[in-house]
Design a protein around this motif. Structure first.
Motif, short mmCIF file in Angstrom:
data_model
loop_
_atom_site.label_atom_id
_atom_site.label_comp_id
_atom_site.label_asym_id
_atom_site.label_seq_id
_atom_site.Cartn_x
_atom_site.Cartn_y
_atom_site.Cartn_z
N LEU A 161 13.29 -9.73 -64.08
CA LEU A 161 14.61 -9.09 -64.25
C LEU A 161 15.69 -10.16 -64.47
O LEU A 161 16.55 -10.01 -65.34
CB LEU A 161 14.94 -8.23 -63.03
CG LEU A 161 16.33 -7.60 -63.00
CD1 LEU A 161 16.43 -6.53 -64.09
CD2 LEU A 161 16.63 -7.02 -61.65
N CYS A 162 15.63 -11.22 -63.69
CA CYS A 162 16.62 -12.32 -63.80
C CYS A 162 16.60 -12.96 -65.18
O CYS A 162 17.63 -13.41 -65.68
CB CYS A 162 16.36 -13.38 -62.74
SG CYS A 162 16.69 -12.82 -61.07
N GLU A 163 15.42 -13.00 -65.78
CA GLU A 163 15.30 -13.63 -67.10
C GLU A 163 15.84 -12.73 -68.21
O GLU A 163 16.21 -13.20 -69.27
CB GLU A 163 13.83 -13.96 -67.37
CG GLU A 163 13.30 -15.04 -66.46
CD GLU A 163 11.79 -15.23 -66.56
OE1 GLU A 163 11.13 -14.44 -67.27
OE2 GLU A 163 11.28 -16.16 -65.91
N ASP A 214 26.22 -12.20 -64.59
CA ASP A 214 27.20 -11.30 -63.98
C ASP A 214 26.62 -9.92 -63.68
O ASP A 214 26.96 -9.29 -62.68
CB ASP A 214 28.46 -11.20 -64.85
CG ASP A 214 28.18 -10.69 -66.26
OD1 ASP A 214 27.07 -10.93 -66.76
OD2 ASP A 214 29.08 -10.07 -66.84
N GLN A 215 25.69 -9.46 -64.53
CA GLN A 215 25.02 -8.18 -64.26
C GLN A 215 24.12 -8.29 -63.03
O GLN A 215 24.05 -7.38 -62.21
CB GLN A 215 24.19 -7.75 -65.47
CG GLN A 215 25.02 -7.40 -66.69
CD GLN A 215 24.15 -7.17 -67.91
OE1 GLN A 215 23.12 -7.81 -68.08
NE2 GLN A 215 24.58 -6.24 -68.75
N LEU A 216 23.43 -9.43 -62.90
CA LEU A 216 22.57 -9.65 -61.74
C LEU A 216 23.40 -9.70 -60.45
O LEU A 216 23.00 -9.13 -59.43
CB LEU A 216 21.79 -10.96 -61.91
CG LEU A 216 20.83 -11.31 -60.78
CD1 LEU A 216 19.73 -10.27 -60.66
CD2 LEU A 216 20.24 -12.68 -61.01
#
Length: 141
Positions: free
Chosen positions: A127-129, A134-136
């Motif tokens: 997910l991080c990739e 800013d969304q994370l």
């Protein structure tokens, strides 16, 4: 009085006036820079962060004096550090720490027994990739 003496007197008066005017200009420039810095420090001591262009400090215009300019740069770094610190530590704790009173930090500290859970969230790395930082950040808050 001869013409030579009169001319010398006029030249001397003009030079003295120019020197006084130059000294007043330099002192005004120095006073403006130091006053702006002092105001910023007063606001910072109250944890009132100044927002200038781009979300930075209002001390964006640097002084013409090297020593004052170095103080302004140190102020900007201090302000950035305190802004970050206040995000994670309650403002009252930071105010108490900044008060400078002897033992001010020990008055707000206490020992607690806590339990910490470290967990692996399935799919978090992938997910991080895929998403922007800013969304994370919004997802994890």
């Amino acid at each position: 009085i001869s013409d030579t003496n009169r001319t010398m007197t006029v030249v001397l008066v003009v030079v003295v006036c120019a020197a006084v005017g130059f000294a007043m200009l330099i002192s005004w420039l120095l006073t403006v820079s130091l006053s702006r810095l002092a105001f910023g420090m007063d606001m910072l001591s109250l944890l009132r962060f100044q927002e200038g262009a781009g979300g930075g400090s209002l001390l964006v215009s640097r002084s013409h004096f090297t020593e004052v300019s170095k103080c302004e740069l140190s102020f900007v770094f201090l302000e950035r550090g305190l802004k970050a610190f206040v995000k994670y530590v309650p403002r009252e704790v930071v105010r108490t720490m900044l008060s400078g009173e002897t033992g001010s930090c020990t008055n707000v500290m206490s020992r607690h027994v806590v339990t910490v859970l470290f967990a692996d969230i399935a799919g978090f790395s992938s997910l991080c990739e895929r998403i922007q930082p800013d969304q994370l950040m919004k997802l994890t808050q």
